[in-house]
Scaffold this motif. Structure first.
Motif, PDB file in Angstrom:
ATOM      1  N   ALA A  59       0.838  -1.199   0.000  1.00 53.73           N
ATOM      2  CA  ALA A  59       0.000   0.000   0.000  1.00 53.73           C
ATOM      3  C   ALA A  59       0.876   1.253   0.000  1.00 53.73           C
ATOM      4  CB  ALA A  59      -0.897  -0.004   1.234  1.00 53.73           C
ATOM      5  N   ASN A  60       0.329   2.321  -0.524  1.00 59.69           N
ATOM      6  CA  ASN A  60       1.060   3.593  -0.591  1.00 59.69           C
ATOM      7  C   ASN A  60       0.837   4.429   0.660  1.00 59.69           C
ATOM      8  OD1 ASN A  60       2.085   3.079  -3.123  1.00 59.69           O
ATOM      9  ND2 ASN A  60       0.276   3.894  -4.145  1.00 59.69           N
ATOM     10  N   GLY A  61       0.751   3.796   1.784  1.00 54.85           N
ATOM     11  CA  GLY A  61       0.520   4.496   3.041  1.00 54.85           C
ATOM     12  C   GLY A  61      -0.295   3.615   3.958  1.00 54.85           C
ATOM     13  N   PRO A  62      -0.777   4.180   5.066  1.00 52.43           N
ATOM     14  CA  PRO A  62      -1.578   3.402   6.009  1.00 52.43           C
ATOM     15  C   PRO A  62      -2.843   2.861   5.350  1.00 52.43           C
ATOM     16  CG  PRO A  62      -0.876   5.466   6.988  1.00 52.43           C
ATOM     17  CD  PRO A  62      -0.522   5.536   5.527  1.00 52.43           C
ATOM     18  N   VAL A  63      -3.246   1.671   5.763  1.00 46.76           N
ATOM     19  CA  VAL A  63      -4.420   1.022   5.174  1.00 46.76           C
ATOM     20  C   VAL A  63      -5.459   0.715   6.245  1.00 46.76           C
ATOM     21  CG1 VAL A  63      -3.165  -0.033   3.269  1.00 46.76           C
ATOM     22  CG2 VAL A  63      -3.404  -1.273   5.394  1.00 46.76           C
ATOM     23  N   GLN A  64      -6.695   0.658   5.796  1.00 52.85           N
ATOM     24  CA  GLN A  64      -7.796   0.248   6.663  1.00 52.85           C
ATOM     25  C   GLN A  64      -7.898  -1.274   6.630  1.00 52.85           C
ATOM     26  OE1 GLN A  64     -11.078   2.261   4.777  1.00 52.85           O
ATOM     27  NE2 GLN A  64     -11.106   3.792   6.419  1.00 52.85           N
ATOM     28  N   VAL A  65      -8.472  -1.836   7.661  1.00 51.07           N
ATOM     29  CA  VAL A  65      -8.684  -3.279   7.717  1.00 51.07           C
ATOM     30  C   VAL A  65      -9.572  -3.704   6.550  1.00 51.07           C
ATOM     31  CG1 VAL A  65      -9.701  -5.141   9.080  1.00 51.07           C
ATOM     32  CG2 VAL A  65      -8.341  -3.389  10.203  1.00 51.07           C
ATOM     33  N   ARG A  66     -10.560  -2.882   6.226  1.00 51.90           N
ATOM     34  CA  ARG A  66     -11.478  -3.207   5.122  1.00 51.90           C
ATOM     35  C   ARG A  66     -10.715  -3.399   3.808  1.00 51.90           C
ATOM     36  NH1 ARG A  66     -17.018  -2.309   4.146  1.00 51.90           N
ATOM     37  NH2 ARG A  66     -17.462  -2.243   1.929  1.00 51.90           N
ATOM     38  N   ALA A  67      -9.725  -2.545   3.552  1.00 52.56           N
ATOM     39  CA  ALA A  67      -8.952  -2.658   2.310  1.00 52.56           C
ATOM     40  C   ALA A  67      -8.163  -3.966   2.275  1.00 52.56           C
ATOM     41  CB  ALA A  67      -8.010  -1.465   2.172  1.00 52.56           C
ATOM     42  N   VAL A  68      -7.610  -4.365   3.414  1.00 59.95           N
ATOM     43  CA  VAL A  68      -6.864  -5.627   3.474  1.00 59.95           C
ATOM     44  C   VAL A  68      -7.835  -6.797   3.284  1.00 59.95           C
ATOM     45  CG1 VAL A  68      -5.372  -7.090   4.887  1.00 59.95           C
ATOM     46  CG2 VAL A  68      -5.063  -4.615   4.918  1.00 59.95           C
ATOM     47  N   CYS A  69      -9.017  -6.686   3.881  1.00 61.14           N
ATOM     48  CA  CYS A  69     -10.052  -7.726   3.693  1.00 61.14           C
ATOM     49  C   CYS A  69     -10.394  -7.880   2.214  1.00 61.14           C
ATOM     50  CB  CYS A  69     -11.328  -7.366   4.458  1.00 61.14           C
ATOM     51  SG  CYS A  69     -11.307  -7.742   6.199  1.00 61.14           S
ATOM     52  N   GLU A  70     -10.569  -6.768   1.544  1.00 55.09           N
ATOM     53  CA  GLU A  70     -10.909  -6.818   0.123  1.00 55.09           C
ATOM     54  C   GLU A  70      -9.800  -7.471  -0.685  1.00 55.09           C
ATOM     55  OE1 GLU A  70     -11.746  -2.722  -0.668  1.00 55.09           O
ATOM     56  OE2 GLU A  70     -13.797  -2.857   0.131  1.00 55.09           O
ATOM     57  N   ARG A  71      -8.543  -7.136  -0.382  1.00 51.32           N
ATOM     58  CA  ARG A  71      -7.406  -7.732  -1.104  1.00 51.32           C
ATOM     59  C   ARG A  71      -7.295  -9.227  -0.830  1.00 51.32           C
ATOM     60  NH1 ARG A  71      -3.132  -4.602  -2.998  1.00 51.32           N
ATOM     61  NH2 ARG A  71      -2.616  -6.597  -3.946  1.00 51.32           N
ATOM     62  N   LEU A  72      -7.723  -9.657   0.364  1.00 52.55           N
ATOM     63  CA  LEU A  72      -7.707 -11.086   0.707  1.00 52.55           C
ATOM     64  C   LEU A  72      -8.980 -11.792   0.246  1.00 52.55           C
ATOM     65  CD1 LEU A  72      -6.241 -10.889   4.332  1.00 52.55           C
ATOM     66  CD2 LEU A  72      -5.090 -11.747   2.280  1.00 52.55           C
ATOM     67  N   ARG A  73      -9.866 -11.017  -0.383  1.00 53.09           N
ATOM     68  CA  ARG A  73     -11.149 -11.529  -0.897  1.00 53.09           C
ATOM     69  C   ARG A  73     -12.029 -12.096   0.218  1.00 53.09           C
ATOM     70  NH1 ARG A  73      -9.766 -13.662  -6.889  1.00 53.09           N
ATOM     71  NH2 ARG A  73      -8.231 -12.059  -7.287  1.00 53.09           N
ATOM     72  N   LEU A  74     -12.035 -11.379   1.336  1.00 55.07           N
ATOM     73  CA  LEU A  74     -12.909 -11.739   2.451  1.00 55.07           C
ATOM     74  C   LEU A  74     -14.184 -10.915   2.354  1.00 55.07           C
ATOM     75  CD1 LEU A  74     -10.258 -11.773   5.326  1.00 55.07           C
ATOM     76  CD2 LEU A  74     -11.161 -13.730   4.064  1.00 55.07           C
ATOM     77  N   ASP A  75     -15.245 -11.410   2.971  1.00 57.54           N
ATOM     78  CA  ASP A  75     -16.534 -10.723   2.944  1.00 57.54           C
ATOM     79  C   ASP A  75     -16.443  -9.420   3.737  1.00 57.54           C
ATOM     80  OD1 ASP A  75     -19.180 -10.029   2.752  1.00 57.54           O
ATOM     81  OD2 ASP A  75     -19.904 -11.575   4.135  1.00 57.54           O
ATOM     82  N   THR A  76     -16.739  -8.314   3.094  1.00 55.26           N
ATOM     83  CA  THR A  76     -16.711  -7.010   3.755  1.00 55.26           C
ATOM     84  C   THR A  76     -18.092  -6.379   3.831  1.00 55.26           C
ATOM     85  OG1 THR A  76     -16.214  -5.885   1.673  1.00 55.26           O
ATOM     86  CG2 THR A  76     -14.337  -6.514   3.059  1.00 55.26           C
ATOM     87  N   SER A  77     -19.128  -7.132   3.473  1.00 54.67           N
ATOM     88  CA  SER A  77     -20.473  -6.571   3.453  1.00 54.67           C
ATOM     89  C   SER A  77     -20.989  -6.266   4.862  1.00 54.67           C
ATOM     90  CB  SER A  77     -21.443  -7.512   2.737  1.00 54.67           C
ATOM     91  OG  SER A  77     -21.518  -8.751   3.418  1.00 54.67           O
TER      92      SER A  77
END
Length: 127
Positions: free
Chosen positions: A76-94
Motif C-alpha cells: 500500500a502507498n501508506g496506512p491502510v484500513q482493515v477493510r482494504a486488506v479484507c478486500e485484497r484477501l477476498r474476504l466478505d466485507t459486506s
C-alpha cells in the motif's frame, strides 16, 4: 489399579507399560520432538504464536497468513484500513463484524511490533 485374578505383578506391569509409554516420552530427544510437533494450547485450544519483531526480524518465522497481511500492508502507498486488506484477501466485507477477525490479527501483529497501528485505526508497515 487392581490386578485380575491369577495375574502376576510382572504380567500386570507389562500390560500397563505400553500405555504409559504412549502417554509420556521417556527420552529427552523424544520430549523435544513432541514439543516441536504439538502446537501450544490454551484452555484446550491451539493458539498461534506470533514472535515479537526484533532488530533482525525473520519473516520466515511468521505463519503464512501473517506474511500475506504484511506483504499487503507494505504494498500500500501508506496506512491502510482493515477493510482494504479484507478486500485484497477476498474476504466478505459486506458486514463489519466479518472484518473483526482480521482486525484482531492485525492488532496482535501491531502489538508484536510488525505493524504500526495509528490512532485513526489504520495500519502501516514498520520500516
Amino acid at each position: 489399579m487392581r490386578r485380575p485374578p491369577g495375574c502376576s505383578h510382572e504380567a500386570q506391569a507389562e500390560r500397563e507399560e505400553p500405555v504409559i509409554a504412549e502417554r509420556v516420552p521417556n527420552r529427552p530427544a523424544e520430549q523435544d520432538r513432541v514439543a516441536a510437533v504439538a502446537p501450544p494450547r490454551v484452555a484446550g485450544r491451539a493458539v498461534l504464536l506470533i514472535p515479537h519483531r526484533g532488530e533482525n526480524p525473520e519473516e520466515a518465522a511468521l505463519p503464512g497468513d501473517y506474511r500475506k497481511i504484511l506483504a499487503l500492508v507494505r504494498e500500500a502507498n501508506g496506512p491502510v484500513q482493515v477493510r482494504a486488506v479484507c478486500e485484497r484477501l477476498r474476504l466478505d466485507t459486506s458486514v463489519r463484524v466479518m472484518q473483526e477477525p482480521l482486525r484482531t490479527k492485525m492488532t496482535k501483529f501491531a502489538d508484536r511490533g510488525w505493524l504500526h497501528k495509528r490512532p485513526d485505526g489504520h495500519f502501516a508497515a514498520r520500516r
